[in-house]
Design an enzyme around this catalytic site. Structure first.
Site, PDB file in Angstrom:
ATOM      1  CB  SER A   1    -116.304  34.209 -44.305  1.00  0.00           C
ATOM      2  OG  SER A   1    -115.202  34.829 -44.832  1.00  0.00           O
TER       3      SER A   1
ATOM      4  N   GLY B   1    -111.847  34.226 -28.714  1.00  0.00           N
ATOM      5  CA  GLY B   1    -112.195  35.051 -30.046  1.00  0.00           C
ATOM      6  C   GLY B   1    -113.300  35.765 -30.032  1.00  0.00           C
ATOM      7  CB  ILE B   2    -115.720  36.696 -32.883  1.00  0.00           C
ATOM      8  CG1 ILE B   2    -114.388  37.477 -33.679  1.00  0.00           C
ATOM      9  CG2 ILE B   2    -117.064  37.429 -33.192  1.00  0.00           C
ATOM     10  CD1 ILE B   2    -114.879  37.336 -35.199  1.00  0.00           C
ATOM     11  N   GLY B   3    -116.521  34.701 -30.485  1.00  0.00           N
ATOM     12  CA  GLY B   3    -117.600  34.084 -29.805  1.00  0.00           C
ATOM     13  C   GLY B   3    -117.574  34.389 -28.335  1.00  0.00           C
TER      14      GLY B   3
ATOM     15  CE1 TYR C   1    -113.782  29.619 -42.596  1.00  0.00           C
ATOM     16  CE2 TYR C   1    -113.200  31.231 -44.358  1.00  0.00           C
ATOM     17  CZ  TYR C   1    -113.604  31.063 -43.094  1.00  0.00           C
ATOM     18  OH  TYR C   1    -113.969  31.853 -42.430  1.00  0.00           O
TER      19      TYR C   1
ATOM     20  CB  ALA D   1    -119.337  31.178 -26.298  1.00  0.00           C
ATOM     21  CG  ASN D   2    -113.513  28.091 -26.118  1.00  0.00           C
ATOM     22  OD1 ASN D   2    -114.702  27.811 -27.080  1.00  0.00           O
ATOM     23  ND2 ASN D   2    -112.390  27.815 -26.133  1.00  0.00           N
TER      24      ASN D   2
END
Length: 414
Positions: free
Chosen positions: A264, A139-141, A295, A136-137
């Site tokens: 994804s 980008g999207i998070g 990935y 959460a630090n």
């Protein structure tokens, strides 16, 4: 103590009209939150509506005097009648279940690929709700955590880098000083850290209404974790698998609750199947490692895990959905390889912003129309079909078994 298995038909409980009687092979059950659902033993399926009357029902109030609800080790709910010293799988309140009269749901698509997380949560208040967001630090998070916090939720930023997570929380507090934010260290490259995070959370005695499995890595050179596993597989799948199972009891006690797995569209580009799935196929050895293959396989694992976990937790009041947030957004995800950074920078003007990237995650985590509905895959705030492999129930079961074995082989017993 002896167990009495009772087929919960309305016929043997109260006198009713024939339309409320259950056909042979059907059983009436109750979720933790009191919603009545119907199990068809012939097809091994469940549904919310009565198979004849199409009514939806709900039980309300406390259990009768002398009754107690329990959960077995495998998650089965049962009821103890202490007065008569009997045990049954049937909720005694079923005799007084009430019909749910609800307005028709409007399933017209309200949001799309241009929608932002703020638009999805407009008008919603999550005061008193607790949410965990991994990674959460940035980008999207970060936008996911920020949007939830600005709408009243207590948000736990679960991040490897506590310093950066603290800086992220300070940014949100600068925007709204009353936001409720907590930072707890979570290194997904360490199963010990995952267990410590879960133990720490449980010690706080907080409920948990939303668990967002957002963190991920891409484009890593071959790297082994301290648990002797390939990094991409462990961070993107196995550690999130472990975290979910460690926290599931908290979520059951907090239900209705939701788990959101950020996957994804890359999940479509892997050859993982029932014929070749193995620990070595999932956690690739150095001589077979390819960063994109690792990935893509991990992202298929995300969808398979979400659908399988939903089947297991839905009757207990917890729903699970998976999603694709957007294509090649300019987040920190490609930070590990300069080729990815260059490619993502080139396409940046044509892709979603981070706020837009958070929209589908927040849609799955919050919107009322998905209450009690799980086991699906979303893109652009709309349900879509995942790959055929992602819908393979046998493959999902095998992944579950192998994931559990990987944990137990390393002495991380659930």
């Amino acid at each position: 103590m002896h167990i009495v298995v009772m087929a919960a038909t309305l016929e043997n409980i109260v006198d009713t009209d024939s339309e409320d009687e259950l056909p042979p092979g059907w059983e009436e059950r109750v979720t933790f939150e009191g919603k009545v659902y119907y199990a068809n033993h012939a097809t091994k399926s469940t549904q919310w509506k009565h198979p004849i009357s199409s009514k939806k029902k709900m039980v309300k109030g406390d259990l009768p005097h002398g009754w107690e609800m329990k959960i077995s080790e495998n998650g089965t709910v049962y009821y103890i009648d202490h007065i008569n010293e009997k045990t049954t799988f049937t909720d005694p309140r079923l005799a007084f279940a009430e019909e749910i009269v609800e307005a028709p749901l409007d399933f017209r698509q309200r949001f799309d690929g241009n929608s932002t997380g703020m638009q999805v949560l407009q008008g919603l208040d999550f005061t008193g709700k607790y949410a965990i967001v991994t990674g959460a630090n940035t980008g999207i998070g970060f936008e996911t955590a920020r949007t939830l916090a600005l709408h009243g939720a207590t948000v736990i930023l679960a991040c490897r880098n506590v310093e950066k997570a603290t800086e992220a929380s300070q940014k949100i507090l600068a925007e709204r000083s009353t936001a409720k934010l907590e930072v707890i260290a979570l290194d997904l490259a360490s199963l010990k850290s995952v267990r410590y995070f879960a133990d720490t959370y449980k010690c706080r005695k907080w409920p948990l209404h939303i668990l967002i499995l957002n963190a991920g890595v891409i484009g890593l050179p071959y790297t082994e974790t301290e648990d002797d596993l390939e990094m991409t597989f462990q961070v993107n799948h196995l550690s999130h698998f472990y975290l979910s199972l460690l926290l599931k009891d908290v979520m059951i006690d907090s239900q209705p609750a939701r788990i959101v797995v950020v996957s994804s569209e890359s999940h479509r580009f892997t050859d993982l199947s029932c014929e070749n799935i193995s620990e070595e196929k999932l956690s690739l050895p150095r001589n077979r490692y390819n960063s994109m293959s690792a990935y893509n396989t991990s992202k298929l694992c995300n969808v398979l895990f979400a659908i399988e976990l939903n089947q297991r937790l839905l009757p207990l009041g917890v729903t699970v959905n998976a999603l694709h947030p957007g294509n090649m957004m300019s987040s920190d995800l490609p930070r590990n390889w300069w080729v990815f950074r260059l490619l993502f920078a080139i396409v940046r003007p044509f892709t979603k912003t981070m706020q837009q990237g958070s929209a589908t995650t927040l849609y799955c985590a919050t919107v009322p129309e998905l209450q009690g509905i799980g086991g699906m895959y979303f893109n652009n705030c709309c349900r879509c079909e995942p790959s055929e492999a992602a819908q393979d129930g046998k493959l999902a079961t095998e992944l579950w078994k192998i994931s559990n074995k990987m944990l137990s082989d390393r002495s991380f017993v659930l």
